[in-house]
Design an enzyme around this catalytic site. Structure first.
Site, PDB file in Angstrom:
ATOM      1  N   CYS A  91       0.789  -1.224   0.000  1.00  0.00           N
ATOM      2  CA  CYS A  91       0.000   0.000   0.000  1.00  0.00           C
ATOM      3  C   CYS A  91       0.823   1.277   0.000  1.00  0.00           C
ATOM      4  O   CYS A  91       0.265   2.339  -0.175  1.00  0.00           O
ATOM      5  CB  CYS A  91      -0.903   0.004   1.226  1.00  0.00           C
ATOM      6  SG  CYS A  91       0.031  -0.157   2.754  1.00  0.00           S
TER       7      CYS A  91
HETATM    8  C1  LIG Z   1      -0.082  -4.927   3.571  1.00  0.00           C
HETATM    9  S1  LIG Z   1       1.100  -6.187   3.758  1.00  0.00           S
HETATM   10  C2  LIG Z   1       0.084  -7.633   3.752  1.00  0.00           C
HETATM   11  C3  LIG Z   1      -0.342  -8.053   5.096  1.00  0.00           C
HETATM   12  C4  LIG Z   1      -0.965  -9.411   5.162  1.00  0.00           C
HETATM   13  N1  LIG Z   1      -1.999  -9.603   4.181  1.00  0.00           N
HETATM   14  C5  LIG Z   1      -1.536  -9.667   6.549  1.00  0.00           C
HETATM   15  O1  LIG Z   1      -2.725  -9.634   6.703  1.00  0.00           O
HETATM   16  O2  LIG Z   1      -0.759  -9.890   7.485  1.00  0.00           O
HETATM   17  C6  LIG Z   1       1.833  -6.265   2.178  1.00  0.00           C
HETATM   18  C7  LIG Z   1       2.820  -7.410   2.027  1.00  0.00           C
HETATM   19  O3  LIG Z   1       3.280  -7.444   0.675  1.00  0.00           O
HETATM   20  C8  LIG Z   1       4.585  -7.960   0.686  1.00  0.00           C
HETATM   21  N2  LIG Z   1       5.195  -7.643  -0.605  1.00  0.00           N
HETATM   22  C9  LIG Z   1       5.554  -6.430  -1.099  1.00  0.00           C
HETATM   23  N3  LIG Z   1       6.035  -6.550  -2.340  1.00  0.00           N
HETATM   24  C10 LIG Z   1       5.992  -7.875  -2.647  1.00  0.00           C
HETATM   25  C11 LIG Z   1       6.367  -8.632  -3.787  1.00  0.00           C
HETATM   26  N4  LIG Z   1       6.871  -8.035  -4.879  1.00  0.00           N
HETATM   27  N5  LIG Z   1       6.188  -9.966  -3.756  1.00  0.00           N
HETATM   28  C12 LIG Z   1       5.682 -10.578  -2.657  1.00  0.00           C
HETATM   29  N6  LIG Z   1       5.300  -9.910  -1.550  1.00  0.00           N
HETATM   30  C13 LIG Z   1       5.463  -8.578  -1.547  1.00  0.00           C
HETATM   31  C14 LIG Z   1       5.233  -7.307   1.878  1.00  0.00           C
HETATM   32  O4  LIG Z   1       6.352  -8.068   2.330  1.00  0.00           O
HETATM   33  C15 LIG Z   1       4.073  -7.298   2.893  1.00  0.00           C
HETATM   34  O5  LIG Z   1       4.139  -8.415   3.740  1.00  0.00           O
END
Ligand SMILES: C[S@@+](CC[C@H](N)C(=O)[O-])C[C@H]1O[C@@H](n2cnc3c(N)ncnc32)[C@H](O)[C@@H]1O
Length: 340
Positions: A91
């Protein structure tokens, strides 16, 4: 236990799973503040995130394991068949609080990651999906990003409901506002679905004081130094007022910056006996409605703060997932052949 209908659970694939707030919420069977959130008929069959620390927390809490993987490297056809796709897509680039550098919305690389969800939806055609993001998504790019995102989901074959939900209205001790986007492949499901109604009336919101760990008051390491306080007061004398939390209310939103919380930032802090104190990682998890049994200490405290601050509150997710069960008939198992 639980109500797995006809022993069948709906299969869930979870992208950007982080430490598993959404995944815990959709599976249910956990306790928070003396309440049991019953098992829901969903089981996670695939989960991935590229943060090795968040995934370490995830993998020490769930029987199934998540992969440490960049979602851009995932080949959608290789994801196991599933009935519901989850994606709390990153986000930062949509967030109002991330204005410096200016909000880039979907023009930013990270803002494009939701396309990975769209690609999986096009290929795997699950019956439902749930996306989650910050409130700023609604106004990002002068209001242009959100309709574009919804259009992409519609073009992938989904009918969309979305709603801004405030976690504090669902028994979470935090005023966290997040947009939930729920997509339905079948019009019938879309037609029947309703977002959950708030469970707490104004007077019955969970207060921050209910999840504070007073034993942390005895440890110096959680208190800000006099130097930090003097520095903050030099910048602006009364600036602290907004961030010291009223423990009789739900807490302001905690973020992934909590590891680096300073008195000059906007992150919430506590005032204990006239002294400024940061939250412990466990308190941050409590504020996010994770159960006490959720293991955190498999990574450093800084990494715990980050993963927890990024998470979707499990209790809020449980209510959204339960609404799917309540309003859409979930008996129908996914018929892969149907889609061909
Ligand atoms: C808003 S958090 C999600 C939280 C999760 N859904 C929860 O409820 O605990 C966004 C996640 O996207 C992951 N992320 C960011 N870029 C990414 C990528 N290119 N590939 C995989 N994961 C990614 C981050 O590590 C982070 O854990």
């Amino acid at each position: 236990m639980g109500k797995a209908i006809g022993n069948k659970k709906l299969k869930v694939a979870s992208l950007f799973c982080g430490c598993g707030g959404m995944d815990l919420g959709i599976q249910g069977d956990f306790n928070f503040l003396g309440k049991h959130f019953e098992e829901l008929p969903f089981e996670v069959v695939y989960a991935a995130d590229n943060d090795s620390y968040a995934t370490a927390i995830y993998n020490s809490n769930f029987e199934h394991k998540c992969e440490i993987k960049d979602v851009r490297d995932i080949v959608p056809s290789e994801i196991p068949d599933h009935d519901i796709l989850l994606g709390g897509f990153p986000c930062q680039s949509f967030s109002i609080s991330a204005q410096n550098p200016p909000r880039l919305g979907y023009k930013d690389e990270r803002g494009k990651l939701f396309f990975e969800l769209v690609n999986v939806l096009k290929e795997k055609k699950p019956r439902f999906f749930i996306g989650e993001n910050v409130k700023g998504l609604l106004s990002a790019n002068k209001g242009k990003a959100f309709p574009m995102i919804i259009k992409e989901f519609e073009n992938a074959g989904y009918h969309i409901h979305y709603k801004l939900l405030n976690a504090s209205e669902f028994g979470v001790p935090q005023k966290r506002e997040r947009v939930f986007i729920v997509g339905f492949r079948e019009f019938d499901d879309y037609f029947k679905f309703r977002f959950p109604q708030p469970t707490t009336l104004n007077g019955s919101k969970v207060k921050l004081k209910q999840v504070i760990d007073s034993s942390a008051d005895l440890e110096d390491k959680w208190f800000f130094s006099q130097r930090a306080i003097d520095g903050m007061l030099r910048v602006r004398e009364k600036m602290n007022k907004g961030r010291v939390q009223d423990i009789e209310q739900p807490c302001n939103t905690i973020s992934s910056h909590l590891a680096k919380v300073s008195l000059n930032g906007t992150d919430p802090v506590l005032m204990v006996d006239g002294k400024y104190r940061r939250f412990t990682p466990r308190e941050a998890a409590n504020i996010q409605s994770f159960p006490k049994s959720f293991k955190l200490d498999v990574v450093s405290e800084n990494r715990q703060y980050r993963a927890i601050g990024n998470a979707v509150p499990p209790v809020l997710m449980w209510h959204v997932s339960n609404a799917l069960i309540k309003y859409c008939s979930v008996e129908k198992p996914k018929d892969v052949e149907d889609k061909k």
